[in-house]
Write an enzyme that holds these catalytic residues in place. Structure first.
Site, PDB file in Angstrom:
ATOM      1  CE  LYS A 168      -1.572  -1.188   2.219  1.00  0.00           C
ATOM      2  NZ  LYS A 168      -1.866  -0.986   0.781  1.00  0.00           N
ATOM      3  NE  ARG A 176       0.201   7.191  -3.729  1.00  0.00           N
ATOM      4  CZ  ARG A 176       0.324   5.992  -3.197  1.00  0.00           C
ATOM      5  NH1 ARG A 176      -0.142   5.757  -1.990  1.00  0.00           N
ATOM      6  NH2 ARG A 176       0.895   5.011  -3.860  1.00  0.00           N
TER       7      ARG A 176
HETATM    8  P1  AP5 Z   1       3.772   1.145   0.284  1.00  0.00           P
HETATM    9  O1  AP5 Z   1       4.168   2.538   0.520  1.00  0.00           O
HETATM   10  O2  AP5 Z   1       3.314   0.318   1.424  1.00  0.00           O
HETATM   11  O3  AP5 Z   1       2.737   1.143  -0.901  1.00  0.00           O
HETATM   12  P2  AP5 Z   1       1.427   0.260  -1.172  1.00  0.00           P
HETATM   13  O4  AP5 Z   1       1.100  -0.875  -0.319  1.00  0.00           O
HETATM   14  O5  AP5 Z   1       1.580  -0.043  -2.608  1.00  0.00           O
HETATM   15  O6  AP5 Z   1       0.357   1.154  -0.715  1.00  0.00           O
HETATM   16  P3  AP5 Z   1       0.058   2.546  -1.192  1.00  0.00           P
HETATM   17  O7  AP5 Z   1       0.784   3.553  -0.344  1.00  0.00           O
HETATM   18  O8  AP5 Z   1       0.265   2.673  -2.680  1.00  0.00           O
HETATM   19  O9  AP5 Z   1      -1.513   2.574  -0.999  1.00  0.00           O
HETATM   20  P4  AP5 Z   1      -2.390   2.718   0.298  1.00  0.00           P
HETATM   21  O10 AP5 Z   1      -3.217   1.486   0.462  1.00  0.00           O
HETATM   22  O11 AP5 Z   1      -1.600   3.187   1.481  1.00  0.00           O
HETATM   23  O12 AP5 Z   1      -3.378   3.841  -0.225  1.00  0.00           O
HETATM   24  P5  AP5 Z   1      -3.376   5.409   0.113  1.00  0.00           P
HETATM   25  O13 AP5 Z   1      -3.998   5.625   1.444  1.00  0.00           O
HETATM   26  O14 AP5 Z   1      -2.054   6.027  -0.146  1.00  0.00           O
HETATM   27  O15 AP5 Z   1       4.971   0.335  -0.394  1.00  0.00           O
HETATM   28  C1  AP5 Z   1       5.723   0.873  -1.448  1.00  0.00           C
HETATM   29  C2  AP5 Z   1       6.821  -0.093  -1.828  1.00  0.00           C
HETATM   30  O16 AP5 Z   1       7.708  -0.299  -0.699  1.00  0.00           O
HETATM   31  C3  AP5 Z   1       6.374  -1.506  -2.230  1.00  0.00           C
HETATM   32  O17 AP5 Z   1       5.973  -1.597  -3.582  1.00  0.00           O
HETATM   33  C4  AP5 Z   1       7.638  -2.312  -1.915  1.00  0.00           C
HETATM   34  O18 AP5 Z   1       8.622  -2.117  -2.914  1.00  0.00           O
HETATM   35  C5  AP5 Z   1       8.132  -1.659  -0.634  1.00  0.00           C
HETATM   36  N1  AP5 Z   1       7.570  -2.288   0.579  1.00  0.00           N
HETATM   37  C6  AP5 Z   1       6.813  -1.683   1.532  1.00  0.00           C
HETATM   38  N2  AP5 Z   1       6.478  -2.551   2.494  1.00  0.00           N
HETATM   39  C7  AP5 Z   1       7.015  -3.751   2.130  1.00  0.00           C
HETATM   40  C8  AP5 Z   1       6.986  -5.033   2.720  1.00  0.00           C
HETATM   41  N3  AP5 Z   1       6.334  -5.276   3.869  1.00  0.00           N
HETATM   42  N4  AP5 Z   1       7.648  -6.040   2.073  1.00  0.00           N
HETATM   43  C9  AP5 Z   1       8.318  -5.823   0.934  1.00  0.00           C
HETATM   44  N5  AP5 Z   1       8.369  -4.624   0.324  1.00  0.00           N
HETATM   45  C10 AP5 Z   1       7.719  -3.584   0.919  1.00  0.00           C
HETATM   46  O19 AP5 Z   1      -4.430   5.876  -0.999  1.00  0.00           O
HETATM   47  C11 AP5 Z   1      -4.055   5.930  -2.376  1.00  0.00           C
HETATM   48  C12 AP5 Z   1      -4.697   7.172  -3.001  1.00  0.00           C
HETATM   49  O20 AP5 Z   1      -6.123   7.035  -2.969  1.00  0.00           O
HETATM   50  C13 AP5 Z   1      -4.370   8.459  -2.227  1.00  0.00           C
HETATM   51  O21 AP5 Z   1      -4.157   9.482  -3.171  1.00  0.00           O
HETATM   52  C14 AP5 Z   1      -5.637   8.728  -1.382  1.00  0.00           C
HETATM   53  O22 AP5 Z   1      -5.845  10.105  -1.207  1.00  0.00           O
HETATM   54  C15 AP5 Z   1      -6.742   8.097  -2.231  1.00  0.00           C
HETATM   55  N6  AP5 Z   1      -7.784   7.482  -1.412  1.00  0.00           N
HETATM   56  C16 AP5 Z   1      -7.632   6.764  -0.255  1.00  0.00           C
HETATM   57  N7  AP5 Z   1      -8.808   6.343   0.212  1.00  0.00           N
HETATM   58  C17 AP5 Z   1      -9.750   6.800  -0.672  1.00  0.00           C
HETATM   59  C18 AP5 Z   1     -11.165   6.674  -0.743  1.00  0.00           C
HETATM   60  N8  AP5 Z   1     -11.866   5.998   0.203  1.00  0.00           N
HETATM   61  N9  AP5 Z   1     -11.809   7.232  -1.799  1.00  0.00           N
HETATM   62  C19 AP5 Z   1     -11.098   7.909  -2.756  1.00  0.00           C
HETATM   63  N10 AP5 Z   1      -9.749   8.068  -2.726  1.00  0.00           N
HETATM   64  C20 AP5 Z   1      -9.085   7.511  -1.712  1.00  0.00           C
END
Ligand code: AP5
Length: 214
Positions: A13, A127
């Site tokens: 995302k 990551r």
């Molecule tokens: P948040 O920062 O929102 O984390 P998340 O939802 O767990 O999402 P991520 O950032 O881990 O993953 P992403 O889907 O963005 O993937 P990304 O692009 O980074 O939230 C963190 C915390 O904050 C929560 O646990 C909670 O405590 C709190 N919080 C936040 N919002 C909240 C809410 N609304 N309510 C309550 N609490 C909340 O990609 C991941 C990795 O994969 C990267 O290294 C990337 O380079 C790689 N990657 C991406 N796409 C690909 C692909 N197509 N192929 C290969 N690798 C890829």
């Protein structure tokens, strides 16, 4: 264009929201980033949120809803926004719906990142993020120009506290229990568009462009 990116932790995302922001000129609004900034600044909100975040648990709705609704009132969101990581619970979705209905600017598209949860651990443990909040990379799938160094400020990259394997399991459980029900919620509202989030970065980007500009 008002878009929600919905999907499990690590589904891409944040990475894709930055690309869409660049392409469409509308801001990525990430509650995760806003909360991490509050933690870095050690504000009252940041101090309250930190324990939940480090443990991989959701921050209480009461804190997150107020934060998000205030953010989307800012001038840069007047022409639209990409919500990344919000809503994550049904009460958050209902609060957002009510606020946007009052303002006469409903959500256009909810992009649902469909991916097998078993594939996400590798993405999350690999990551690396800039400690100053300048961006994030992946050791294998999206490496920085210099190993383990931020492309923007040159700081040594770090692993997020919640990207440890036990914390990842807790986040997946929170996703299944609290966030997955939003798929049915938005499908009923007729705005949900599924995309296959397992592909290469550019393939995923192309699918998103197609559904948000349809
Ligand atoms: P948040 O920062 O929102 O984390 P998340 O939802 O767990 O999402 P991520 O950032 O881990 O993953 P992403 O889907 O963005 O993937 P990304 O692009 O980074 O939230 C963190 C915390 O904050 C929560 O646990 C909670 O405590 C709190 N919080 C936040 N919002 C909240 C809410 N609304 N309510 C309550 N609490 C909340 O990609 C991941 C990795 O994969 C990267 O290294 C990337 O380079 C790689 N990657 C991406 N796409 C690909 C692909 N197509 N192929 C290969 N690798 C890829």
């Amino acid at each position: 264009m008002r878009v929600i990116f919905l999907g499990p932790p690590g589904s891409g995302k944040g990475t894709q929201a930055k690309r869409l922001q660049e392409a469409q000129g509308i801001p990525q609004v990430s509650t995760g980033d806003l909360l991490r900034q509050a933690v870095r600044d050690q504000t009252e909100l940041g101090r309250e949120a930190q324990g939940y975040m480090d443990a991989g648990k959701l921050v209480p709705d009461s804190l997150v809803i107020a934060l998000l609704l205030e953010r989307i009132q800012a001038g840069d969101c007047a022409g639209g926004f990409i919500l990344d990581g919000f809503p994550r619970t049904v009460p958050q979705a209902e609060a957002l719906d009510a606020a946007l209905a009052e303002q006469g600017r409903p959500i256009d598209t909810v992009v649902n990142f469909v991916i097998d949860l078993g594939r996400l651990v590798e993405r999350l443990v690999g990551r690396r993020v800039c400690p100053g909040g300048h961006g994030e990379w992946h050791v294998r799938f999206n490496p920085p120009q210099r190993d383990e160094v931020c492309d923007v400020c040159g700081a040594a990259l770090i692993q997020r506290e919640d990207d440890q394997e036990d914390r990842i399991r807790t986040r997946m459980e929170a996703y299944r229990a609290d966030t997955e029900p939003l798929i049915a919620f938005y499908r009923e509202h007729g705005v949900l568009q599924d995309i296959d989030a397992l592909g290469e970065l550019d393939t995923v980007t192309a699918q998103i462009e197609a559904v948000v500009t349809r």
